[in-house]
Design a protein around this motif. Sequence first.
Motif, PDB file in Angstrom:
ATOM      1  N   ARG A 186      41.293  30.447  42.728  1.00  0.00           N
ATOM      2  CA  ARG A 186      40.530  32.098  42.051  1.00  0.00           C
ATOM      3  C   ARG A 186      41.182  31.919  40.686  1.00  0.00           C
ATOM      4  NH1 ARG A 186      45.518  33.340  44.253  1.00  0.00           N
ATOM      5  NH2 ARG A 186      46.904  34.852  42.964  1.00  0.00           N
ATOM      6  N   ASN A 187      42.021  31.131  40.260  1.00  0.00           N
ATOM      7  CA  ASN A 187      42.309  30.986  38.899  1.00  0.00           C
ATOM      8  C   ASN A 187      41.481  29.971  37.697  1.00  0.00           C
ATOM      9  OD1 ASN A 187      44.497  32.943  38.993  1.00  0.00           O
ATOM     10  ND2 ASN A 187      45.561  31.433  40.005  1.00  0.00           N
ATOM     11  N   VAL A 188      40.569  29.315  38.745  1.00  0.00           N
ATOM     12  CA  VAL A 188      39.701  28.293  38.126  1.00  0.00           C
ATOM     13  C   VAL A 188      38.537  29.088  37.347  1.00  0.00           C
ATOM     14  CG1 VAL A 188      38.183  26.432  38.286  1.00  0.00           C
ATOM     15  CG2 VAL A 188      40.520  26.558  39.501  1.00  0.00           C
ATOM     16  N   PRO A 189      38.234  28.933  35.951  1.00  0.00           N
ATOM     17  CA  PRO A 189      37.265  29.687  35.364  1.00  0.00           C
ATOM     18  C   PRO A 189      35.764  29.489  36.018  1.00  0.00           C
ATOM     19  CG  PRO A 189      38.864  28.743  33.760  1.00  0.00           C
ATOM     20  CD  PRO A 189      39.193  28.033  35.081  1.00  0.00           C
ATOM     21  N   ARG A 190      35.632  28.134  36.468  1.00  0.00           N
ATOM     22  CA  ARG A 190      34.415  27.803  36.879  1.00  0.00           C
ATOM     23  C   ARG A 190      34.588  27.020  38.420  1.00  0.00           C
ATOM     24  NH1 ARG A 190      35.370  26.099  31.953  1.00  0.00           N
ATOM     25  NH2 ARG A 190      34.139  27.030  30.046  1.00  0.00           N
ATOM     26  N   ILE A 191      34.713  28.060  39.223  1.00  0.00           N
ATOM     27  CA  ILE A 191      34.744  27.498  40.552  1.00  0.00           C
ATOM     28  C   ILE A 191      33.922  26.627  41.200  1.00  0.00           C
ATOM     29  CG2 ILE A 191      34.913  28.604  42.997  1.00  0.00           C
ATOM     30  CD1 ILE A 191      36.178  30.917  41.975  1.00  0.00           C
TER      31      ILE A 191
ATOM     32  N   MET B 225      40.085  21.499  51.749  1.00  0.00           N
ATOM     33  CA  MET B 225      40.743  22.649  52.576  1.00  0.00           C
ATOM     34  C   MET B 225      41.384  23.638  51.417  1.00  0.00           C
ATOM     35  SD  MET B 225      42.969  21.350  55.634  1.00  0.00           S
ATOM     36  CE  MET B 225      43.256  23.000  55.954  1.00  0.00           C
ATOM     37  N   CYS B 226      41.139  25.062  51.492  1.00  0.00           N
ATOM     38  CA  CYS B 226      41.455  25.808  50.585  1.00  0.00           C
ATOM     39  C   CYS B 226      42.183  26.834  51.183  1.00  0.00           C
ATOM     40  CB  CYS B 226      40.288  26.463  49.750  1.00  0.00           C
ATOM     41  SG  CYS B 226      40.713  27.668  48.608  1.00  0.00           S
ATOM     42  N   LEU B 227      43.364  27.106  50.918  1.00  0.00           N
ATOM     43  CA  LEU B 227      44.125  28.671  51.397  1.00  0.00           C
ATOM     44  C   LEU B 227      44.146  29.504  50.058  1.00  0.00           C
ATOM     45  CD1 LEU B 227      46.066  30.057  53.223  1.00  0.00           C
ATOM     46  CD2 LEU B 227      47.850  28.789  52.247  1.00  0.00           C
ATOM     47  N   GLU B 228      43.427  30.592  50.235  1.00  0.00           N
ATOM     48  CA  GLU B 228      43.427  31.710  49.311  1.00  0.00           C
ATOM     49  C   GLU B 228      43.323  33.207  49.889  1.00  0.00           C
ATOM     50  OE1 GLU B 228      44.078  32.922  46.382  1.00  0.00           O
ATOM     51  OE2 GLU B 228      42.959  31.149  45.624  1.00  0.00           O
ATOM     52  N   PHE B 229      43.768  34.061  48.874  1.00  0.00           N
ATOM     53  CA  PHE B 229      43.933  35.335  49.372  1.00  0.00           C
ATOM     54  C   PHE B 229      42.392  35.836  49.868  1.00  0.00           C
ATOM     55  CE2 PHE B 229      47.866  35.189  47.016  1.00  0.00           C
ATOM     56  CZ  PHE B 229      48.537  35.911  47.829  1.00  0.00           C
ATOM     57  N   SER B 230      42.300  36.733  50.663  1.00  0.00           N
ATOM     58  CA  SER B 230      40.847  37.347  51.211  1.00  0.00           C
ATOM     59  C   SER B 230      40.947  38.737  51.143  1.00  0.00           C
ATOM     60  CB  SER B 230      40.623  36.658  52.621  1.00  0.00           C
ATOM     61  OG  SER B 230      39.183  36.795  52.735  1.00  0.00           O
ATOM     62  N   GLN B 231      40.288  39.539  51.884  1.00  0.00           N
ATOM     63  CA  GLN B 231      40.125  40.814  52.071  1.00  0.00           C
ATOM     64  C   GLN B 231      40.599  41.372  53.435  1.00  0.00           C
ATOM     65  OE1 GLN B 231      37.420  38.913  51.561  1.00  0.00           O
ATOM     66  NE2 GLN B 231      37.829  39.194  49.281  1.00  0.00           N
TER      67      GLN B 231
ATOM     68  N   GLU C 281      45.139  41.553  40.225  1.00  0.00           N
ATOM     69  CA  GLU C 281      43.918  41.922  40.009  1.00  0.00           C
ATOM     70  C   GLU C 281      42.583  40.731  40.343  1.00  0.00           C
ATOM     71  OE1 GLU C 281      43.831  42.990  35.837  1.00  0.00           O
ATOM     72  OE2 GLU C 281      44.814  45.009  36.439  1.00  0.00           O
ATOM     73  N   SER C 282      43.389  39.420  39.986  1.00  0.00           N
ATOM     74  CA  SER C 282      42.587  38.039  40.255  1.00  0.00           C
ATOM     75  C   SER C 282      42.134  37.976  41.896  1.00  0.00           C
ATOM     76  CB  SER C 282      43.218  37.013  39.958  1.00  0.00           C
ATOM     77  OG  SER C 282      44.463  36.645  40.644  1.00  0.00           O
ATOM     78  N   ILE C 283      43.057  38.459  42.773  1.00  0.00           N
ATOM     79  CA  ILE C 283      42.811  38.570  44.240  1.00  0.00           C
ATOM     80  C   ILE C 283      41.492  39.556  44.623  1.00  0.00           C
ATOM     81  CG2 ILE C 283      43.624  39.108  46.367  1.00  0.00           C
ATOM     82  CD1 ILE C 283      46.460  38.396  45.609  1.00  0.00           C
TER      83      ILE C 283
ATOM     84  N   THR D   7      33.615  36.040  31.667  1.00  0.00           N
ATOM     85  CA  THR D   7      34.049  35.943  33.254  1.00  0.00           C
ATOM     86  C   THR D   7      35.216  36.794  33.219  1.00  0.00           C
ATOM     87  OG1 THR D   7      34.856  34.523  35.061  1.00  0.00           O
ATOM     88  CG2 THR D   7      35.672  34.279  33.122  1.00  0.00           C
ATOM     89  N   HIS D   8      35.662  37.139  34.645  1.00  0.00           N
ATOM     90  CA  HIS D   8      37.089  37.886  34.629  1.00  0.00           C
ATOM     91  C   HIS D   8      38.337  37.274  34.557  1.00  0.00           C
ATOM     92  CE1 HIS D   8      34.211  41.063  36.383  1.00  0.00           C
ATOM     93  NE2 HIS D   8      33.770  40.258  37.224  1.00  0.00           N
ATOM     94  N   PHE D   9      39.171  38.041  33.976  1.00  0.00           N
ATOM     95  CA  PHE D   9      40.392  37.648  33.843  1.00  0.00           C
ATOM     96  C   PHE D   9      41.067  39.037  34.363  1.00  0.00           C
ATOM     97  CE2 PHE D   9      44.676  37.967  31.774  1.00  0.00           C
ATOM     98  CZ  PHE D   9      45.102  36.753  32.297  1.00  0.00           C
ATOM     99  N   GLY D  10      41.399  38.769  35.807  1.00  0.00           N
ATOM    100  CA  GLY D  10      41.885  40.270  36.512  1.00  0.00           C
ATOM    101  C   GLY D  10      40.691  41.185  36.301  1.00  0.00           C
ATOM    102  N   PHE D  11      41.001  42.344  35.955  1.00  0.00           N
ATOM    103  CA  PHE D  11      40.004  43.410  35.792  1.00  0.00           C
ATOM    104  C   PHE D  11      39.101  43.513  34.426  1.00  0.00           C
ATOM    105  CE2 PHE D  11      41.844  46.066  39.581  1.00  0.00           C
ATOM    106  CZ  PHE D  11      41.337  45.304  40.405  1.00  0.00           C
ATOM    107  N   SER D  12      39.648  42.516  33.558  1.00  0.00           N
ATOM    108  CA  SER D  12      39.162  42.350  32.351  1.00  0.00           C
ATOM    109  C   SER D  12      38.047  41.635  32.153  1.00  0.00           C
ATOM    110  CB  SER D  12      40.275  42.128  31.083  1.00  0.00           C
ATOM    111  OG  SER D  12      41.188  43.093  31.166  1.00  0.00           O
TER     112      SER D  12
END
Length: 259
Positions: free
Chosen positions: A152-157, A175-181, A218-220, A15-20
Motif C-alpha cells: 500500500r506504500n508503493v506509488p505504482r502498485i 503472496m501479499c499480507l495487507e490491511f483490509s476492510q 490513512e494509507s490503510i 496519487t494519495h499520500f494518506g488522505f492528501s
Amino acid sequence: MIDVKSSSSETHQHTHFGFSEVPLDEKQGMVDDVFHKVAQRYDIMNDLMSGGLHRIWKDVFVSRVHPSKTAPFNHLDVAGGTGDIAFRVVQAGGPRTKVTVLDINGDMLAVGRERAQQKGLADRLDFVEANAESLPFEDNEFDAYTIAFGIRNVPRIDRALAEAYRVLKRGGKFMCLEFSQVETPVLAKIYESYSFSVIPAIGRLVTGDGEPYRYLVESIRQFPAAEDFAAMIEKAGFQRVSFTRLTNGVVAIHSGWKL
C-alpha cells in the motif's frame, strides 16, 4: 481503489499520500521519510498497535509459503526490511532455503541485518536496497515472492505487481499480507476510532512523533478493497488468485500463481 490522475506526462500525475493528494513522483520520498522516522521502533510499535496480533498474522502468512525442506528454494521478500517474514521463511524451510530481503529504506534494512546477526541467520539472507517497482533481478529467478504490509506504500502498485510476476519462476507463488476492510459494521466503527485516536497517540508516546502513524492509518483506508486488489493481481498475469480475510477483515492474505 487508489486514484491516480493521468495527464500528458507522469510528472503531472497525482496519487494519495494518506488522505492528501501529492504528485506521483514525490510520494516515494515522502514514504521513505516516514519509515526513516520509525525504523528503530518499528517492531515495538507493531506489537503495541496490534496487541501482538501481527505475529499471528505473519505466522499464518508464512505457513502458506511452504518452502522446501530438501530442495533449493529461492525466496524474495519485498518491503521486508526488519526481517520478520524472512526469518520465518528461513526457519520454515530446509538448509537450501535462501531469502533475499528487499527494501527501499536503508534504515529498515540496517535493523534487519542486525537482527539476522543476532539470530544466527545472516548466512542465509541477503539484504538489498532497491525499489519494488524496478527489481534488480533477472526474469524467472525466485520460487516465491512475499510482501507484508508494504504494497500500500508503493506509488505504482501495478508496476510492483508486474515486477513480481517477472522475477517469479513459472510455477512460482505471489503472496501479499495487507490491511483490509473490517466486515462487521459495529467493529468497523470501533476499529476506525482506535486507528485514528489511539495509534497516533501511541506513536507519539513511543517515538516522539505521531504523524508517521497517522499517515500509516490513512494509507490503510486508501488501499483497495480485497476484491479490487485481487482483480489487480489477476490483471498482472497471475492465475488462481484468491484471498483470505483474518480477524474479521482487519487484514487479508492474497495469493496468486505464475502458471
